[in-house]
Design an enzyme around this catalytic site. Structure first.
Site, short mmCIF file in Angstrom:
data_model
loop_
_atom_site.label_atom_id
_atom_site.label_comp_id
_atom_site.label_asym_id
_atom_site.label_seq_id
_atom_site.Cartn_x
_atom_site.Cartn_y
_atom_site.Cartn_z
N LYS A 132 0.84 -1.21 0.00
CA LYS A 132 0.00 0.00 0.00
C LYS A 132 0.87 1.25 0.00
CE LYS A 132 0.84 1.26 4.48
NZ LYS A 132 1.57 2.41 4.94
N PRO B 8 9.17 -4.37 -0.16
CA PRO B 8 10.34 -4.12 0.69
C PRO B 8 9.99 -4.21 2.17
CG PRO B 8 9.59 -2.08 -0.35
CD PRO B 8 8.79 -3.18 -0.97
N ALA C 83 10.08 -3.36 6.22
CA ALA C 83 10.15 -2.17 7.09
C ALA C 83 10.29 -0.90 6.27
CB ALA C 83 11.27 -2.31 8.12
N GLY D 28 7.41 1.06 5.15
CA GLY D 28 6.22 1.91 5.13
C GLY D 28 5.25 1.53 4.05
N GLY E 191 4.24 -4.27 4.22
CA GLY E 191 4.61 -5.62 3.78
C GLY E 191 4.19 -6.71 4.76
N SER F 135 2.02 -6.51 7.19
CA SER F 135 0.56 -6.51 7.34
C SER F 135 -0.09 -7.24 6.16
CB SER F 135 0.04 -5.07 7.38
OG SER F 135 0.66 -4.37 8.43
N ASP G 234 -2.72 -1.92 9.89
CA ASP G 234 -2.94 -1.94 8.44
C ASP G 234 -3.54 -3.26 7.95
OD1 ASP G 234 -1.95 0.62 8.01
OD2 ASP G 234 0.11 -0.08 7.69
#
Ligand code: ATP
Length: 324
Positions: free
Chosen positions: A14, A126, A128, A130, A133, A135, A168
């Site tokens: 996202k 990727p 960590a 943001g 991933g 979630s 998320d």
């Protein structure tokens, strides 16, 4: 005995098109208003269930849970992995207890332990970064287990389990475009017309979400910022308006921890992006392009500034479930 039942779920990452932090709550979480949209960068979670688990005999209590991936840097292998946590949460919902088992050990015995759930993770999102991933992987695992065990939970029920796993995760269950409030777990789908073209600039050095929020707590104050323009931009498919109205309250906190990210955003704008922003808590920087050709042009210029650069469209729909 029969064969294992296998389901593969592909789940997208996202970006936050808008993220406003409304303040720190009494329970230690932050109150958010955010608009999330999936982008075409996907992880793959493959879950197999042994036949005796699928039959769910009333005497069944414990289930061996095995998990593996190709030693992806920064991705935990054991019970800390969100895939494993999701499996345990689903089993708990069914009145069963997940017991983590070493996949090597079960193979060495010559015969796999049963009843057993085996989870395999392949990542393209990727770590960590943001981009949700972990979630996404948790959401994919819940959906895959629901499918292989034919547990019959509807989307809202899966989202309820998802909310226990992270802010998320409920969004990742449905995907598309959504407005999320509260801690981020209350989601409502938002109309989106057309598609948007992004350049995604990734950094090999991760940024821990809690550290970014801690910076925000120290230095920022909440002020009322509303996502109206972003909502209008996605409703009308207006890339220029979206570029101009991208907003992230966590960006200043991320810049303080990683000043190089500010340069990343600025340079995308100098290169002619319609807008550029840190995704979620960073360190990924995204830039909005006018069309696919423009995105490739911007990506070419950014290649030396990031550890990995991808071009991706949004929205990417939701997770896709494939039964083998
Ligand atoms: P968000 O955008 O939701 O804040 P993120 O994209 O910043 O998430 P993740 O990739 O989810 O971050 O990783 C955050 C941490 O979660 C990692 O440092 C890692 O230790 C842990 N983690 C647990 N499970 C996973 C997973 N399946 N994939 C990646 N990281 C995982």
């Amino acid at each position: 005995m029969g064969r294992d039942t296998v389901a593969t779920v592909r789940v997208p990452a996202k970006v936050n098109l808008f993220l406003a932090v409304r303040g720190l709550r009494q329970d230690g979480y932050h109150e958010l208003v955010t608009i999330l949209q999936t982008v075409w960068l996907r992880d793959r979670v493959r879950v197999s269930a042994s036949p005796d688990l699928r039959q769910r005999h009333p005497s069944l209590r414990e289930v061996a849970v095995t998990f593996d991936h190709d030693q992806i840097a920064g991705v935990p292998i054991g019970v800390d992995n969100l895939c494993v946590r999701a499996a345990h949460r689903f089993l708990e919902h069914l009145g069963l207890q997940g017991v983590s088992a070493d996949p090597d050990a079960t193979v060495r015995l010559g015969r796999p332990a049963t009843p057993r759930l085996s989870i395999r993770l392949d990542k393209d999102i990727p770590v960590a970064a943001g981009m949700a991933g972990g979630s996404a992987d948790a959401a994919a695992t819940l959906l895959a287990i629901n499918d292989v065990l034919e547990a019959g939970l509807d989307r809202a029920e899966v989202q309820e389990l998802a909310a226990d796993l992270g802010a998320d995760v409920p969004f990742c269950v449905s995907g598309g475009t959504a407005l999320a409030t509260g801690t981020g777990t209350a989601t409502a789908q938002v109309l989106c017309r057309g598609e948007f073209h992004w350049v995604i600039g990734m950094s090999a050095e991760p940024l821990a979400t809690p550290e970014v929020y801690a910076q925000w707590d120290e230095l920022e104050t909440a002020f009322e910022m509303h996502p109206d323009q972003v909502l209008q931009a996605v409703r009308t498919g207006d890339a220029e308006l979206l570029g101009a109205s991208l907003h992230n309250d966590l960006q200043a906190a991320a810049f303080r921890l990683r000043p190089d990210l500010a340069e990343g955003v600025d340079q995308f704008l100098v290169d002619g992006a319609l807008g550029s922003i840190v995704s979620g808590s960073g360190p990924t920087v995204v830039a909005l392009a006018a069309d696919a050709a423009h995105a490739h042009e911007l990506a070419g210029m950014a290649a030396d500034r990031f550890d990995r650069v991808e071009v991706a469209k949004s929205p990417a729909g939701g997770p896709s479930i494939h039964r083998e």
